[in-house]
Structure formats: structure tokens, C-alpha cells
Enzyme design. Structure first.
Site, PDB file in Angstrom:
ATOM      1  N   ARG A  58       0.795  -1.136   0.281  1.00 21.75           N
ATOM      2  CA  ARG A  58      -0.157  -0.150  -0.156  1.00 21.75           C
ATOM      3  C   ARG A  58       1.031   0.968   0.194  1.00 21.75           C
ATOM      4  O   ARG A  58       1.995   1.198   0.986  1.00 21.75           O
ATOM      5  CB  ARG A  58      -0.827  -0.046   1.101  1.00 21.75           C
ATOM      6  N   GLU A 104     -11.578   3.842  -5.100  1.00 18.22           N
ATOM      7  CA  GLU A 104     -11.718   2.493  -5.124  1.00 18.22           C
ATOM      8  C   GLU A 104     -12.019   1.944  -6.421  1.00 18.22           C
ATOM      9  O   GLU A 104     -12.761   2.833  -7.185  1.00 18.22           O
ATOM     10  CB  GLU A 104     -12.751   2.357  -4.071  1.00 18.22           C
ATOM     11  N   ARG A 115      -0.757  -5.542   4.404  1.00 16.83           N
ATOM     12  CA  ARG A 115       0.014  -5.033   3.477  1.00 16.83           C
ATOM     13  C   ARG A 115       1.317  -4.303   3.927  1.00 16.83           C
ATOM     14  O   ARG A 115       0.987  -3.520   4.955  1.00 16.83           O
ATOM     15  CB  ARG A 115      -0.815  -4.378   2.485  1.00 16.83           C
TER      16      ARG A 115
END
Length: 214
Positions: free
Chosen positions: A40, A48, A91
Site C-alpha cells: 500500500r 476505489e 499489506r
């Protein structure tokens, strides 16, 4: 002693947030795989997948639009990353560069994402430059991703008919259920525990959820 310490690191493994280096595969405009590790990008927030934007009477998927633009710039390149944290999806949160070029900065400066000031002011001036020039997202009508996500986290059983995939968290981990599956109707979404709605299987898997078996 040094040999003993090295052995301990081998046995324990590298930290979960170790910075990866490797070939870039773009997942969306703020999430990439680097050498097979999900990253990320630090300090930025992009639309999104499935999030709409509009201009001149047209509407399209802004998540896919910005993802494709980032892929055109960085897909297949070799990136070096500096880790900052891990997020709740496991992440690595990192700043990454290609040939000395900061990927996050390039994305924000191109108008493909916003500076994520909730976590950092690093790209504040880059966002302002994109806004003044009317680049990318600054030339369309679109919600901030944080507002779009908040609208998804609703008590309404299906807050958006186009985003009806249920991201559930249970003892089995993060599992998503699509309409028609056995446990779909019995699954309830509680945003206070990190559960959420998704607009596509790809979006759910990019966020760290796996498909229900049936």
C-alpha cells in the site's frame, strides 16, 4: 556472536513489514505488488475500484481509470521500497521508487490520487500542483475515497446495488461472499470490526479478502 545473531534472523524470518524490491504489478492506483509482495503506497489515497466519476455528462469507473494510468507508467518496472508500517490488511505500507522517481509523488502529481493527509503531508504540494493544473481527478466530479468508503459502511443490507459483495471477518479470516452463495443472506457486515462492502471480486482480493468456498 554475529553468526549466532544471523542464525536467529534466519530462524525467525524477516519482519512482516520488510521493504520489498522487485518488479511492479499494479493492483489499483495506490496498491501495487512489488516482487510478489502486496504494498500500500504510503501517503496517498486513490479512488476505489468501482468508484464512479463524471464529466461532460459521462460517468465511468474512476478506480479502473486511475489504475490503468498508473499501470501505463509503472507496470513491469523495477521498484525499490522503503517500508513505513503494515496496515490492517497485512499489506506493507511503503514509499517506492523507480529509477529514483517516487511512485507516490508521481501519482499524486499526475492527479491520479490525493495526498492522504490523515497519515502524512508528504505529497501536499504535489496535490496542490495537480489541482492548479486541473490534472486527472481535478478535472472530474468525484467523492473523496474516504467519503465513498464511509457510504459503503452502512447499516443498509445492500447500501449500493453495484457493491453487494460482503467482506466478512471471522475465525476463518477475511472472506467475501457474493450474492447467491450459501451463507450470503446470513452474513452481516459490521464496519466497526473492519468488515466492508465490495464492488467486485478483484477489489475484495486486492484488499486482502479471499472467496468463500460456497
Amino acid at each position: 556472536m554475529l553468526r549466532f545473531i544471523a542464525l536467529i534472523f534466519v530462524l525467525l524470518g524477516a519482519p512482516a513489514f520488510a521493504a520489498p524490491n522487485g518488479t511492479v504489478r499494479v493492483i489499483d492506483a495506490d496498491t501495487i505488488d512489488v516482487g510478489g509482495t502486496r504494498v500500500r503506497l504510503f501517503g496517498i489515497d486513490a479512488p476505489e475500484m468501482g468508484q464512479p466519476c463524471a464529466a461532460d455528462g459521462r460517468q465511468w469507473d474512476c478506480g479502473a481509470w486511475t489504475r490503468d494510468a498508473v499501470a501505463n507508467a509503472f507496470e513491469g518496472a523495477y521498484a525499490r521500497c522503503q517500508s513505513r508500517d503494515t496496515d490492517r490488511y497485512g499489506r506493507v505500507v511503503a514509499q517506492c521508487s523507480v529509477d529514483g522517481r517516487d511512485i507516490g509523488q508521481a501519482i499524486v502529481r499526475s492527479g491520479l490520487a490525493w495526498a492522504y493527509r490523515r497519515y502524512s503531508e508528504t505529497y501536499d504540494l504535489d496535490e496542490k500542483a495537480a489541482a492548479v493544473a486541473g490534472r486527472g481527478l481535478w478535472a472530474v466530479e468525484i467523492q473523496l475515497p474516504s467519503d465513498y468508503r464511509a457510504a459503503q459502511f452502512s447499516d443498509d443490507p445492500v447500501p449500493n446495488q453495484n457493491c453487494a459483495i460482503k467482506g466478512n471477518i471471522s475465525s476463518g479470516g477475511r472472506i467475501y461472499h457474493v450474492p447467491g452463495q450459501d451463507h450470503y443472506s446470513r452474513t452481516r457486515i459490521n464496519p466497526n470490526t473492519g468488515e466492508r462492502w465490495f464492488c467486485s471480486r478483484a477489489e475484495a482480493e486486492a484488499a486482502g479478502w479471499r472467496a468463500a468456498r460456497r
